[in-house]
Design a protein around this motif. Structure first.
Motif, mmCIF file in Angstrom:
data_model
loop_
_atom_site.group_PDB
_atom_site.id
_atom_site.type_symbol
_atom_site.label_atom_id
_atom_site.label_comp_id
_atom_site.label_asym_id
_atom_site.label_seq_id
_atom_site.Cartn_x
_atom_site.Cartn_y
_atom_site.Cartn_z
ATOM 1 N N THR A 51 -1.453 -33.051 -3.966
ATOM 2 C CA THR A 51 -1.239 -34.126 -4.923
ATOM 3 C C THR A 51 -2.577 -34.543 -5.507
ATOM 4 O OG1 THR A 51 0.649 -34.905 -3.641
ATOM 5 C CG2 THR A 51 -0.281 -36.445 -5.237
ATOM 6 N N THR B 107 -4.240 -37.466 -8.010
ATOM 7 C CA THR B 107 -4.043 -38.726 -8.722
ATOM 8 C C THR B 107 -5.130 -38.837 -9.770
ATOM 9 O OG1 THR B 107 -3.060 -39.749 -6.784
ATOM 10 C CG2 THR B 107 -3.854 -41.236 -8.502
ATOM 11 N N ASP B 108 -4.707 -38.900 -11.009
ATOM 12 C CA ASP B 108 -5.621 -38.960 -12.146
ATOM 13 C C ASP B 108 -5.226 -40.136 -13.017
ATOM 14 O OD1 ASP B 108 -7.573 -37.921 -14.070
ATOM 15 O OD2 ASP B 108 -5.819 -37.347 -15.256
ATOM 16 N N GLY C 105 -4.424 -43.031 -12.227
ATOM 17 C CA GLY C 105 -3.324 -43.792 -11.654
ATOM 18 C C GLY C 105 -1.981 -43.088 -11.647
ATOM 19 N N VAL C 106 -1.909 -41.889 -12.190
ATOM 20 C CA VAL C 106 -0.670 -41.120 -12.197
ATOM 21 C C VAL C 106 -0.819 -39.985 -11.193
ATOM 22 C CG1 VAL C 106 0.896 -39.717 -13.586
ATOM 23 C CG2 VAL C 106 -0.260 -41.680 -14.615
ATOM 24 N N SER C 107 0.201 -39.789 -10.356
ATOM 25 C CA SER C 107 0.147 -38.734 -9.345
ATOM 26 C C SER C 107 0.880 -37.489 -9.834
ATOM 27 C CB SER C 107 0.786 -39.213 -8.037
ATOM 28 O OG SER C 107 0.002 -40.239 -7.482
ATOM 29 N N TYR C 108 0.240 -36.355 -9.600
ATOM 30 C CA TYR C 108 0.798 -35.052 -9.951
ATOM 31 C C TYR C 108 0.925 -34.225 -8.682
ATOM 32 C CZ TYR C 108 -1.118 -36.383 -14.547
ATOM 33 O OH TYR C 108 -1.427 -37.039 -15.696
ATOM 34 N N ASP D 172 5.656 -48.301 -12.397
ATOM 35 C CA ASP D 172 4.376 -47.822 -11.878
ATOM 36 C C ASP D 172 3.743 -46.805 -12.825
ATOM 37 O OD1 ASP D 172 6.460 -46.059 -11.214
ATOM 38 O OD2 ASP D 172 5.391 -45.293 -9.460
ATOM 39 N N ALA E 255 0.248 -47.487 -14.889
ATOM 40 C CA ALA E 255 -0.867 -46.539 -14.802
ATOM 41 C C ALA E 255 -1.310 -46.096 -16.187
ATOM 42 C CB ALA E 255 -0.473 -45.330 -13.960
#
Length: 95
Positions: free
Chosen positions: A20, A22-23, A25-28, A83, A87
């Motif tokens: 995972t 997180t860039d 505030g968004v998680s991929y 959320d 973000a």
């Protein structure tokens, strides 16, 4: 857009080459695929996914997929999880 590398957070799984990122505030969720390259999806947004030859390309493609997802959701009057929206607002203020 500047990709922060190493990413803010990386969580490795021993079962697969899945992690995972997180860039802004968004998680991929990104998974290395057997055929080569990477598959990625935005955590919390079903159907918002893409692929790339490298991790960096996959993250760039995920950013684009997310932007298109938001555009369509706003046009169609669909809900965007709070959320994710928060973000995106935070990322636009820091950009």
């Amino acid at each position: 857009m500047n990709l922060r590398w190493p990413p803010a957070f990386v969580i490795n799984s021993k079962a697969m080459n899945t992690f995972t990122v997180t860039d802004r505030g968004v998680s991929y969720l990104i998974e290395e695929v057997e055929e080569g390259g990477y598959f990625g999806q935005v955590v919390g947004l079903e159907g918002c996914m893409t692929e790339g030859l490298t991790v960096d390309e996959t993250i760039r493609n995920l950013r684009e997929a997310l932007a298109l997802y938001i555009e369509v959701a706003e046009h169609e009057g669909l809900d965007i999880p709070a959320d994710i929206r928060g973000a995106l607002v935070a990322a636009s203020l820091s950009a």
